[in-house]
Scaffold this motif. Structure first.
Motif, PDB file in Angstrom:
ATOM      1  N   ASN A 125      42.419  -1.885 -24.517  1.00  0.00           N
ATOM      2  CA  ASN A 125      43.272  -2.054 -25.737  1.00  0.00           C
ATOM      3  C   ASN A 125      44.788  -1.317 -25.664  1.00  0.00           C
ATOM      4  N   ALA A 126      44.408  -0.029 -25.231  1.00  0.00           N
ATOM      5  CA  ALA A 126      45.916   0.754 -25.343  1.00  0.00           C
ATOM      6  C   ALA A 126      46.886   0.124 -24.120  1.00  0.00           C
ATOM      7  N   LYS A 127      46.212  -0.334 -22.814  1.00  0.00           N
ATOM      8  CA  LYS A 127      46.875  -0.767 -21.776  1.00  0.00           C
ATOM      9  C   LYS A 127      47.596  -2.222 -22.225  1.00  0.00           C
ATOM     10  N   ALA A 128      46.857  -3.010 -22.941  1.00  0.00           N
ATOM     11  CA  ALA A 128      47.513  -4.131 -23.525  1.00  0.00           C
ATOM     12  C   ALA A 128      48.475  -4.078 -24.359  1.00  0.00           C
ATOM     13  N   VAL A 129      48.275  -3.252 -25.353  1.00  0.00           N
ATOM     14  CA  VAL A 129      49.395  -3.002 -26.351  1.00  0.00           C
ATOM     15  C   VAL A 129      50.627  -2.443 -25.571  1.00  0.00           C
ATOM     16  N   PHE A 130      50.673  -1.275 -24.943  1.00  0.00           N
ATOM     17  CA  PHE A 130      51.466  -0.826 -24.496  1.00  0.00           C
ATOM     18  C   PHE A 130      52.159  -1.440 -23.076  1.00  0.00           C
ATOM     19  N   THR A 131      51.465  -2.237 -22.600  1.00  0.00           N
ATOM     20  CA  THR A 131      52.295  -3.167 -21.525  1.00  0.00           C
ATOM     21  C   THR A 131      53.043  -4.279 -22.438  1.00  0.00           C
ATOM     22  N   ARG A 132      52.333  -4.712 -23.407  1.00  0.00           N
ATOM     23  CA  ARG A 132      53.039  -5.986 -24.239  1.00  0.00           C
ATOM     24  C   ARG A 132      54.180  -5.613 -24.851  1.00  0.00           C
ATOM     25  N   TYR A 133      54.369  -4.210 -25.410  1.00  0.00           N
ATOM     26  CA  TYR A 133      55.275  -3.871 -26.047  1.00  0.00           C
ATOM     27  C   TYR A 133      56.200  -2.496 -25.312  1.00  0.00           C
ATOM     28  N   ALA A 134      56.467  -2.739 -24.128  1.00  0.00           N
ATOM     29  CA  ALA A 134      57.070  -1.802 -23.258  1.00  0.00           C
ATOM     30  C   ALA A 134      58.603  -1.456 -23.529  1.00  0.00           C
ATOM     31  N   THR A 135      59.094  -2.380 -24.433  1.00  0.00           N
ATOM     32  CA  THR A 135      60.501  -2.227 -24.183  1.00  0.00           C
ATOM     33  C   THR A 135      60.900  -2.729 -25.733  1.00  0.00           C
ATOM     34  N   GLU A 137      63.302  -4.807 -26.163  1.00  0.00           N
ATOM     35  CA  GLU A 137      63.299  -6.264 -25.946  1.00  0.00           C
ATOM     36  C   GLU A 137      61.947  -6.992 -26.246  1.00  0.00           C
ATOM     37  N   ASP A 138      60.902  -6.324 -25.779  1.00  0.00           N
ATOM     38  CA  ASP A 138      59.495  -7.054 -25.792  1.00  0.00           C
ATOM     39  C   ASP A 138      59.168  -7.180 -27.481  1.00  0.00           C
ATOM     40  N   PHE A 139      59.463  -6.161 -28.237  1.00  0.00           N
ATOM     41  CA  PHE A 139      59.361  -5.927 -29.433  1.00  0.00           C
ATOM     42  C   PHE A 139      59.975  -7.086 -30.150  1.00  0.00           C
ATOM     43  N   TYR A 140      61.347  -7.336 -29.833  1.00  0.00           N
ATOM     44  CA  TYR A 140      62.269  -8.329 -30.416  1.00  0.00           C
ATOM     45  C   TYR A 140      61.468  -9.766 -30.094  1.00  0.00           C
ATOM     46  N   GLN A 141      61.331  -9.903 -28.916  1.00  0.00           N
ATOM     47  CA  GLN A 141      60.518 -11.290 -28.494  1.00  0.00           C
ATOM     48  C   GLN A 141      59.409 -11.519 -29.045  1.00  0.00           C
ATOM     49  N   GLN A 142      58.327 -10.494 -29.199  1.00  0.00           N
ATOM     50  CA  GLN A 142      57.128 -10.637 -29.607  1.00  0.00           C
ATOM     51  C   GLN A 142      57.026 -10.783 -31.250  1.00  0.00           C
ATOM     52  N   LEU A 166      66.315  -5.861 -38.007  1.00  0.00           N
ATOM     53  CA  LEU A 166      67.705  -5.819 -38.032  1.00  0.00           C
ATOM     54  C   LEU A 166      68.481  -5.082 -36.796  1.00  0.00           C
ATOM     55  N   LYS A 167      67.878  -3.893 -36.519  1.00  0.00           N
ATOM     56  CA  LYS A 167      68.289  -3.225 -35.304  1.00  0.00           C
ATOM     57  C   LYS A 167      67.944  -4.036 -33.981  1.00  0.00           C
ATOM     58  N   ALA A 168      66.505  -4.237 -33.949  1.00  0.00           N
ATOM     59  CA  ALA A 168      65.919  -4.774 -32.610  1.00  0.00           C
ATOM     60  C   ALA A 168      66.756  -6.258 -32.421  1.00  0.00           C
ATOM     61  N   SER A 169      67.163  -6.924 -33.445  1.00  0.00           N
ATOM     62  CA  SER A 169      67.864  -8.306 -33.027  1.00  0.00           C
ATOM     63  C   SER A 169      69.442  -7.758 -32.803  1.00  0.00           C
TER      64      SER A 169
END
Length: 215
Positions: A125-135, A137-142, A166-169
């Motif tokens: 689970n840690a690998k999945a979350v931290f890979t999916r939200y590496a940046t 930009e990932d947070f914004y897209q997801q 707001l900041k991510a966008s």
């Protein structure tokens, strides 16, 4: 018992050996913030399989991007300590379609079996979350960009998400910022009228908040 389990996780896993034990968290610093697995523990639980008193562990997988948080510290009603311990995004096992709770009978029975299950799930689970939200930009897209297509997924409680989105966008997709801002403002107005306590506290500062993020 909980501390010993967390120490063993770090000692027995090549992946988790990169994390430090800090209180009830396994935490790894990154160039842009941190990644953590936080373990909520309930010491008076019951294991139905063995029919014995047990320790119950509940892992939460959290990712933080400092740049999305630090800019709004002056606008928050929370203490700095609380603000700086906040995740940007977090998941439990249920949100990842896997186990949320792990039981360790207090008499030590089935310990090796339960530990192997916990270790495997935490690593996966840690690998999945931290890979999916590496940046950022990932947070914004997801998390943020989907608001452009489905406003029903806007949060309905709390206020920190306003600052984060707001900041991510603004950083990751400035071309989308006006539309994201409009959606957020509509939701904040609705929540303020409803009396959502966190939004009520920050709503009078919204113009200053917009000015800061748009600098």
């Amino acid at each position: 018992m909980k501390k010993e389990i967390l120490q063993q996780l770090i000692a027995s896993s090549e992946y988790l050996s990169e994390f430090k034990l800090k209180g009830r968290k396994l935490i790894r610093a990154t160039a842009d913030g941190w990644e953590s697995v936080e373990f909520e523990a309930y010491t008076r639980s019951w294991d139905s399989e063995t029919d014995k008193p047990a320790l119950r562990l509940y892992p939460i997988y959290g990712r933080r991007f400092d740049v999305l948080h630090k800019w709004f510290e002056p606008f928050s009603f929370k203490t700095l300590k609380d603000q700086r311990s906040n995740y940007t995004v977090a998941f439990d096992g249920e949100m990842l379609n896997t186990d949320s709770y792990f039981y360790f009978p207090k008499d030590g029975s089935r310990y090796d079996e339960r530990f192997a299950l916990l270790k495997g799930e935490v690593e996966k689970n840690a690998k999945a979350v931290f890979t999916r939200y590496a940046t950022v930009e990932d947070f914004y897209q997801q998390t943020v960009r989907p608001l452009l297509d489905d406003e029903s997924i806007l949060p309905n409680v709390g206020a920190d998400w306003i600052f984060l989105y707001l900041k991510a966008s603004r950083l990751a997709a400035p071309q989308d910022y006006p539309a994201i801002k409009n959606r957020i403002l509509q939701q904040a107005e609705m929540m303020n009228k409803r009396g959502e306590p966190n939004v009520v506290l920050v709503y009078p500062k919204l113009n200053d908040i917009f000015n800061e993020v748009e600098r």
